[in-house]
Design a protein around this motif. Structure first.
Motif, PDB file in Angstrom:
ATOM      1  N   GLY A 150       0.827  -1.205   0.000  1.00  0.00           N
ATOM      2  CA  GLY A 150       0.000   0.000   0.000  1.00  0.00           C
ATOM      3  C   GLY A 150       0.860   1.254   0.000  1.00  0.00           C
ATOM      4  O   GLY A 150       0.704   2.146  -0.847  1.00  0.00           O
ATOM      5  N   SER A 151       1.818   1.306   0.926  1.00  0.00           N
ATOM      6  CA  SER A 151       2.730   2.446   0.958  1.00  0.00           C
ATOM      7  C   SER A 151       3.520   2.519  -0.333  1.00  0.00           C
ATOM      8  O   SER A 151       3.801   3.608  -0.850  1.00  0.00           O
ATOM      9  N   LYS A 191       6.026   4.889   3.511  1.00  0.00           N
ATOM     10  CA  LYS A 191       5.057   5.969   3.751  1.00  0.00           C
ATOM     11  C   LYS A 191       5.802   7.268   4.036  1.00  0.00           C
ATOM     12  O   LYS A 191       5.479   8.317   3.473  1.00  0.00           O
ATOM     13  N   GLY A 192       6.831   7.159   4.884  1.00  0.00           N
ATOM     14  CA  GLY A 192       7.620   8.352   5.194  1.00  0.00           C
ATOM     15  C   GLY A 192       8.281   8.908   3.945  1.00  0.00           C
ATOM     16  O   GLY A 192       8.221  10.113   3.663  1.00  0.00           O
ATOM     17  N   GLY A 230       7.187  -4.891  -9.535  1.00  0.00           N
ATOM     18  CA  GLY A 230       6.725  -4.369 -10.814  1.00  0.00           C
ATOM     19  C   GLY A 230       5.229  -4.097 -10.780  1.00  0.00           C
ATOM     20  O   GLY A 230       4.751  -3.049 -11.255  1.00  0.00           O
ATOM     21  N   ILE A 231       4.486  -5.001 -10.186  1.00  0.00           N
ATOM     22  CA  ILE A 231       3.031  -4.838 -10.133  1.00  0.00           C
ATOM     23  C   ILE A 231       2.650  -3.695  -9.194  1.00  0.00           C
ATOM     24  O   ILE A 231       1.718  -2.942  -9.462  1.00  0.00           O
ATOM     25  N   VAL A 232       3.420  -3.538  -8.106  1.00  0.00           N
ATOM     26  CA  VAL A 232       3.168  -2.409  -7.200  1.00  0.00           C
ATOM     27  C   VAL A 232       3.323  -1.102  -7.979  1.00  0.00           C
ATOM     28  O   VAL A 232       2.497  -0.187  -7.868  1.00  0.00           O
ATOM     29  N   ALA A 233       4.374  -1.022  -8.792  1.00  0.00           N
ATOM     30  CA  ALA A 233       4.594   0.198  -9.570  1.00  0.00           C
ATOM     31  C   ALA A 233       3.408   0.454 -10.488  1.00  0.00           C
ATOM     32  O   ALA A 233       2.843   1.551 -10.526  1.00  0.00           O
ATOM     33  N   GLY A 285      -2.977   4.836  -1.613  1.00  0.00           N
ATOM     34  CA  GLY A 285      -2.408   3.546  -1.241  1.00  0.00           C
ATOM     35  C   GLY A 285      -2.751   3.110   0.163  1.00  0.00           C
ATOM     36  O   GLY A 285      -2.487   1.972   0.540  1.00  0.00           O
ATOM     37  N   ASN A 286      -3.397   3.996   0.932  1.00  0.00           N
ATOM     38  CA  ASN A 286      -3.759   3.658   2.304  1.00  0.00           C
ATOM     39  C   ASN A 286      -4.514   2.340   2.395  1.00  0.00           C
ATOM     40  O   ASN A 286      -5.549   2.175   1.763  1.00  0.00           O
TER      41      ASN A 286
END
Ligand SMILES: Nc1ncnc2c1ncn2[C@@H]1O[C@H](COP(=O)(O)OP(=O)(O)OP(=O)(O)O)[C@@H](O)[C@H]1O
Ligand SMILES: [Mg+2]
Lengths: 505, 377
Positions: B67-68, B129-130, B281-284, B302-303
């Protein structure tokens, strides 16, 4: 006429595509040891599971009577309260707990506030151990015990629940010969205390020693029940397989050729035990040869084959050369690429993905052969799977059957099939016939013959001395991590092997 | 008993139908072409991420940081485009590269240095997240510089024309039929169980009809959304990877019994790192889609998406212990999760109630699966 404590009539149990029990009738006389024999998949374990409530009453047909009362077990608990206890081949102990904690697990005596009465747990365990003459300390950690002693803990645990009928499903499959003797003594003790035992084993010598009566199963049906005094071992075998077996160890030696693997001065460190588990091991094995490894439990045989296969320990010194290549710091995949393959002694832990089907398991180590442009060639893979499935005569509807549902011996055949599919030139067989029946054993031996005739070599680790003597060309006995003696099988005796096994340590 | 088994296989499909019925009755416009189009885009985002999650759940791992990660990678692309005036393709390429490296590193830490995946990715959740908030300076960064569109924003705003939609259907139909005929002839050859040819034809017919229906409905609004095509490509790729490659086989083997896999010569480390890199890759990709869907990168993007992804997998029959799960299940699970959110939004349900409802559905679904599987045995 002795009293019948348990009677089974017309029991039939089906699995999808399999008739596991076919109209079985069977009874137990009070205080007897009743052996069940039969080939792999004959239905012995399934009978045990029906008797112990693992399969609830509505999943099979037929009646079970315990002490003249009709039993309708829905859960294991129901069978337990009827006095039926089970020892399975796989141990179900919590390794990080003590003997007493394990014995009372789930039955801890508590005071009114729910606090466990630990002194009572330990005192009662102690007296139970004394009652059956068991040499165990209630406060030792189970993880520190040998397999044989762990088996004893299982038995004590079962006895705690006022068990009058004890079902033992291949209790000795993982034990060494001396541990087997201890177990048999305990069963005799239990018998004197009025406990009735059902004893399943593929080791007929044990059966002849301990049983009062024996019932033979074949293809789900009970073939015959006989008093042990009235039946010879050969006759039991004949009933089991339905034909005569002439030779138990049909080794055909072939002439050894060039050396395949040579090990010089190998010393291996065991990071878990923090010591050297193998020291100064040297030997050579030639193509076409069967080299047996004997020794007591813990002598380092499994550690040796696992290390050579790249799956265990750190090498301190020494050299391993396989087909001219020096093997160092290798992983199993390197060993497989060098033409080695291992069949582990613990097929559930190291051999099989139980929830997957036969084909998945058989081809797992050979997928590279079935890949084209990165895609799997299911066609070629299935062909190869079916071929081995047939030639090893695995008993299952087809290669899409889930491995977890197979009987022990058929699972072992799947592991063997996986090894054979890699087309190895050197096979490590670690207790390859553990838990498999006489007929299947012969098939494994036949396989060993075929391998050596094709110019391959086999390293055979076995705790069964007749097998070791009968199937190896040469035998090396390990004793406490060192070589205790080397023999040519044809000239060696069991006594010599035993002596060599105790020469160090 | 056989009925229970059947019920179990189709339980989530049935649940989906019930949920749809409920929202159809409870709202006026759930089945409107416009809403279904929106739903399909939302589902595409959830499902894409869930398919990535499947790749690490199969070998018995997990990833809480996705998510982050979605926020971070989307944020990087948005900042490069808006603040630094990069070409959208280049910006996405840069985001993708960052994701591949990060997930490769996490995979390495997990398998090489044996830090449990739960911990590493929990750390990742916080760290990314940061980083995300630093990258966008906790502000709102649009995905297009100035007016107009770019490759990134089009991900969720572009639609196929009706003709293109029908062409797509024809191509899919051709390949599905060809593959099915081939598979049947092979199974027949090996003497495996074959469903009767009429059932097989009926199945394909129903599937293609459903596809046709989807296309017809979508064409009533603006056409097939590009993001749905993206999902289709991802789903097909993950299907091929899991079912038709050595790597896929190894994923299942490692999850089913890691020790047996090692002794069978499975390169466990490579497999796990590979799974994480693919997930990266899928997260991107999900990051680009989700950011494009919002029109801008903001701190909330993305939360909790990691939880939706895991929930979709689990509802779809994926085992958290590894070794079990498949693409179709995950798609159904994702559709259930997306439908819940979409339907409740239509009903103007308060956010707090939404959370409670989604959590309850997740727990219920898993309970139902466990219950039915116990009964089936
Ligand atoms: N859970 C199950 N699902 C499907 N088939 C099963 C299941 N359990 C046993 N079977 C089948 O029932 C038959 C009898 O198996 P069982 O385990 O009772 O054999 P066994 O006599 O104990 O053999 P072994 O000596 O190998 O342990 C076998 O064909 C086996 O494949
Ligand atoms: Mg058995």
């Amino acid at each position: 006429m002795k009293q019948k404590v348990l009677q089974v009539s017309a029991l039939t149990k089906r699995f999808p595509g399999v008739l596991a029990l076919d109209d079985v009738s069977f009874d137990l006389e009070e205080g007897e040891v009743h052996a069940l024999c039969g080939e792999n998949g004959a239905g012995k374990s399934t009978l045990i599971k029906c008797l112990s409530g693992v399969w609830p009453v509505d999943t099979y047909e037929g009646d079970i009577w315990v002490n003249t009362r009709r039993a309708q077990f829905k859960h294991i608990k129901d069978a337990e309260s009827a006095g039926i206890g089970v020892i399975y081949q796989e141990l179900a102990l919590v390794r990080e707990m003590t003997v007493a904690e394990n014995v009372y697990l789930g039955n801890e005596p508590t005071n009114r506030l729910g606090k466990i009465d630990w002194p009572k747990v330990y005192a009662d365990t102690q007296s139970l151990l004394e009652k059956y003459n068991l040499d165990l300390d209630p406060t030792s950690l189970v993880a520190d015990l040998g397999i044989g002693q762990q088996q004893l803990v299982e038995i004590v645990k079962a006895l705690l629940k006022n068990t009058s009928i004890l079902l033992l499903d291949e209790p000795t499959a993982a034990l060494t010969e001396s541990e087997v003797d201890i177990l048999l003594d305990i069963i005799r003790d239990l018998k004197n205390n009025g406990v009735t035992c059902v004893y399943i084993s593929h080791k007929l010598d044990e059966v002849m020693q301990i049983a009062d009566r024996v019932t033979v199963f074949r293809d789900g049906a009970s073939i015959a029940t006989s008093h042990i005094g009235n039946i010879a071992k050969a006759e039991i075998i004949r009933q089991m397989v339905g034909r005569n077996i002439d030779e138990l160890f049909p080794r055909r030696s072939s002439s050894p050729a060039k050396p395949l693997l040579s090990v010089t001065n190998l010393t291996v460190f065991d990071p878990l035990e923090n010591n050297n588990c193998l020291e100064g091991i040297s030997f050579t094995i030639k193509a076409g040869e069967v080299l047996g490894f004997g020794g007591l439990m813990g002598a380092g045989r499994t550690e040796l084959v696992m290390h050579l296969f790249g799956a265990f320990g750190n090498r301190v010194s020494g050299e391993v050369i396989c087909s001219g290549k020096s093997m160092h710091n290798s992983a199993p995949i390197d060993a497989i690429n060098a033409g080695m393959m291992l069949v582990s002694e613990d097929r559930k832990r190291y051999g099989l993905v139980l929830e997957k089907d036969i084909g998945f398991n058989q081809s797992l180590a050979s997928l590279a052969r079935f890949s084209q442009h990165g895609l799997l060639d299911h066609h070629a893979e299935t062909l190869a799977n079916k071929k081995l499935f047939k030639s090893l005569r695995i008993k299952a509807p087809n290669v899409e059957s889930i491995v977890g549902g197979l009987s022990g011996g058929n699972q072992q055949k799947v592991v063997l099939a996986k090894a054979l599919m890699t087309q190895p030139s050197l096979v490590f067989l670690d207790e390859p016939t553990r838990g498999i029946d006489v007929g299947a054993k012969l098939e494994v031996y036949e396989l060993i013959n075929q391998l050596t005739e094709q110019g391959k070599a086999v390293i055979l680790v076995s705790s069964e001395m007749p097998e070791l003597l009968g199937m190896s060309d040469r035998i090396i006995v390990l004793s406490d991590g060192k070589i205790g003696g080397e023999f040519v099988s044809a000239q060696a005796t069991q006594e010599q092997l035993l002596q060599a096994a105790m020469s160090h340590g | 008993m056989n009925q229970t088994k059947l019920l179990r296989t189709y339980s989530m499909g049935i649940a989906l139908v019930l949920i749809w019925l409920f929202f159809t009755v409870a709202t006026d416009n759930f089945l409107s072409a416009r809403n279904l189009s929106i739903l399909s885009i939302e589902m595409a985002v959830t499902a894409t991420l869930a398919l990535g999650m499947l790749l690490v759940l199969l070998p018995g791992q997990i990833d809480l940081s996705v998510g982050s990660g979605v926020g971070l990678i989307g944020g990087i692309a948005a900042v490069l485009i808006f603040n630094h005036h990069w070409n959208a393709f280049a910006a996405m390429g840069a985001g993708l590269a960052v994701a591949l490296v990060i997930w490769g590193l996490m995979g390495t830490l997990i398998i090489q240095y044996r830090v449990p995946a739960f911990i590493i990715t929990l750390g990742g959740l916080l760290v990314f997240k940061g980083l995300f908030w630093k990258v966008i300076d906790s502000e709102t960064v649009p995905v297009v510089a100035g007016a107009g569109d770019n490759a990134l924003s089009l991900l969720t705003t572009h639609y196929l024309t009706p003709a293109q939609g029908f062409l797509l259907l024809a191509v899919i139909a051709f390949f599905v039929i060809r593959a099915s005929v081939r598979q049947r002839s092979q199974r027949a050859k090996y003497g495996f169980e074959l469903e009767s040819s009429s059932t097989a034809i009926l199945k394909i017919f129903v599937a293609l009809q459903a596809l046709l229906l989807i296309i017809l409905v979508m064409n009533q609004f603006r056409g097939i959304p590009l993001s749905v095509v993206v999902l289709g490509i991802v789903a097909f790729s993950v299907y091929i990877i899991t079912m038709h490659t050595r790597f896929g086989r190894y994923l299942y083997a490692v999850g089913g019994n890691k020790e047996a896999a090692i002794l069978s010569g499975v390169p466990v480390k490579k497999v796990i790192i590979g799974a994480y890199v693919m997930l990266g890759g899928i997260v991107a990709l999900t990051g680009f889609m989700q950011t494009a869907y919002s029109g801008a990168s903001t701190t909330t993007i993305g939360n909790l998406m990691e939880l939706d992804a895991i929930a979709a997998c689990v509802i779809g029959g994926t085992s958290l212990a590894g070794g079990r799960g498949n693409v179709l299940g995950v798609l159904i699970g994702a559709l259930i999760m997306a439908t819940l959110l979409n339907g409740m939004t239509l009903m103007a349900v308060a956010p707090e109630t939404k959370f409670i409802a989604r959590g309850t559905v997740l727990a219920l679904a898993v309970w139902l699966d466990v219950y039915l599987s116990q009964k089936a045995d």
